[in-house]
Design a protein around this motif. Structure first.
Motif, PDB file in Angstrom:
ATOM      1  N   UNK A   1      29.852-110.833 -40.405  1.00 32.72           N
ATOM      2  CA  UNK A   1      31.243-111.612 -40.649  1.00 32.72           C
ATOM      3  C   UNK A   1      32.027-111.085 -39.428  1.00 32.72           C
ATOM      4  N   UNK A   2      33.111-111.515 -38.824  1.00 35.71           N
ATOM      5  CA  UNK A   2      33.714-111.003 -37.455  1.00 35.71           C
ATOM      6  C   UNK A   2      34.388-109.853 -37.823  1.00 35.71           C
ATOM      7  N   UNK A   3      34.905-109.432 -38.989  1.00 36.60           N
ATOM      8  CA  UNK A   3      35.637-108.210 -39.476  1.00 36.60           C
ATOM      9  C   UNK A   3      34.850-107.168 -39.410  1.00 36.60           C
ATOM     10  N   UNK A   4      33.633-107.441 -40.005  1.00 31.68           N
ATOM     11  CA  UNK A   4      32.445-106.271 -39.787  1.00 31.68           C
ATOM     12  C   UNK A   4      31.991-105.837 -38.843  1.00 31.68           C
ATOM     13  N   UNK A   5      31.810-106.880 -37.626  1.00 33.08           N
ATOM     14  CA  UNK A   5      31.655-106.816 -36.180  1.00 33.08           C
ATOM     15  C   UNK A   5      32.845-105.926 -35.475  1.00 33.08           C
ATOM     16  N   UNK A   6      33.799-106.512 -35.732  1.00 35.61           N
ATOM     17  CA  UNK A   6      35.007-105.767 -35.101  1.00 35.61           C
ATOM     18  C   UNK A   6      34.973-104.384 -35.388  1.00 35.61           C
ATOM     19  N   UNK A   7      35.030-103.917 -36.859  1.00 37.77           N
ATOM     20  CA  UNK A   7      34.922-102.764 -37.287  1.00 37.77           C
ATOM     21  C   UNK A   7      33.769-101.764 -36.676  1.00 37.77           C
ATOM     22  N   UNK A   8      32.822-102.272 -36.725  1.00 36.53           N
ATOM     23  CA  UNK A   8      31.418-101.693 -36.287  1.00 36.53           C
ATOM     24  C   UNK A   8      31.513-101.206 -34.842  1.00 36.53           C
ATOM     25  N   UNK A   9      32.311-102.271 -33.953  1.00 32.25           N
ATOM     26  CA  UNK A   9      32.393-101.816 -32.462  1.00 32.25           C
ATOM     27  C   UNK A   9      33.220-100.983 -32.486  1.00 32.25           C
ATOM     28  N   UNK A  10      34.402-100.707 -33.190  1.00 34.34           N
ATOM     29  CA  UNK A  10      35.315 -99.717 -33.095  1.00 34.34           C
ATOM     30  C   UNK A  10      34.773 -98.269 -33.432  1.00 34.34           C
ATOM     31  N   UNK A  11      34.045 -98.405 -34.713  1.00 33.29           N
ATOM     32  CA  UNK A  11      33.396 -97.167 -35.139  1.00 33.29           C
ATOM     33  C   UNK A  11      32.241 -96.483 -33.925  1.00 33.29           C
ATOM     34  N   UNK A  12      31.801 -97.472 -33.274  1.00 34.44           N
ATOM     35  CA  UNK A  12      30.895 -97.079 -32.519  1.00 34.44           C
ATOM     36  C   UNK A  12      31.441 -96.358 -31.048  1.00 34.44           C
ATOM     37  N   UNK A  13      32.705 -96.992 -30.898  1.00 40.10           N
ATOM     38  CA  UNK A  13      33.709 -96.350 -29.876  1.00 40.10           C
ATOM     39  C   UNK A  13      34.149 -94.870 -30.229  1.00 40.10           C
TER      40      UNK A  13
END
Length: 231
Positions: A1-13
């Motif tokens: 899901x887009x929201x999960x991808x966005x959160x995962x990207x933020x968390x990785x950063x």
């Protein structure tokens, strides 16, 4: 899901920047003032900063101190690759460097000298002792010139954008679909800082659709919105 991808990207950063800081690397260029750094995080890549104040307050002096001299000092100290593009709209290239010499003389020797004295203009005359001090910082100023490009012959918004974009593409590339590209620098650790001093002196831009000359404020708006924020 887009929201999960966005959160995962933020968390990785977030995790990456934490690890960088813990390993002694920097996520921004800090000012020389510890208390100020608690409120101002320093210069970050991809950020747009506007320094405003009434006329005659000393915006240019603050800009040169914080964003030129301090940035150079910080990057030299921590071996961070740096390039500054300084668009001088109200002074010549030579006067810019004379002001830098003046600042370095004050920083290194506590000598307060203005450009008129450096040029022996009017009643002022440069002493032999002061000339000797200037010669002693020759290598230091020449080294700064390797990191700072002063442009005093470009004053219209598109001209500034064109110069910066060409430099960016010489030192990186765009990736992705045509209208959704992402810029990737060749060196992700390098800081490239663009300073325009100051935007109220921008020359009018032409409307790309009509060819008519924009008003002064329309030109400033286009420079800020289209070239600085979206460019």
């Amino acid at each position: 899901m887009p929201s999960q991808e966005t959160f995962n990207e933020l968390l990785a950063e977030i995790e990456l920047k934490k690890l960088r800081k813990e390993s002694g690397l920097h996520n921004s260029i800090l000012s020389p003032f510890a208390n100020f750094n608690k409120q101002f995080p320093g210069l970050e890549r991809g950020r747009y900063i506007i320094l405003t104040a009434n006329s005659g307050i000393g915006k240019t002096k603050v800009t040169k101190f914080l964003f030129v001299n301090n940035t150079y000092n910080f990057c030299k100290k921590f071996n961070i690759p740096l390039k500054i593009y300084y668009f001088a709209l109200e002074e010549t290239k030579n006067n810019f460097w004379l002001s830098i010499i003046s600042t370095r003389l004050f920083t290194k020797f506590g000598i307060d000298v203005d450009i008129k004295t450096l040029n022996s203009i009017g009643a002022s005359i440069l002493t032999s002792e002061l000339l000797s001090k200037i010669k002693s910082i020759e290598e230091e100023v020449k080294d700064m010139m390797n990191y700072i490009e002063v442009i005093d012959n470009v004053s219209n918004p598109f001209g500034i954008y064109k110069h910066v974009r060409e430099e960016a593409l010489r030192n990186g590339k765009e990736e992705g679909p045509e209208f959704n590209t992402i810029y990737k620098p060749n060196n992700s650790e390098e800081y490239r800082l663009v300073i325009t001093d100051h935007i109220s002196l921008l020359t009018p831009e032409k409307d790309p659709n009509t060819g008519d000359k924009m008003s002064h404020w329309q030109s400033i708006s286009k420079f800020s919105q289209d070239y600085c924020l979206k460019g």
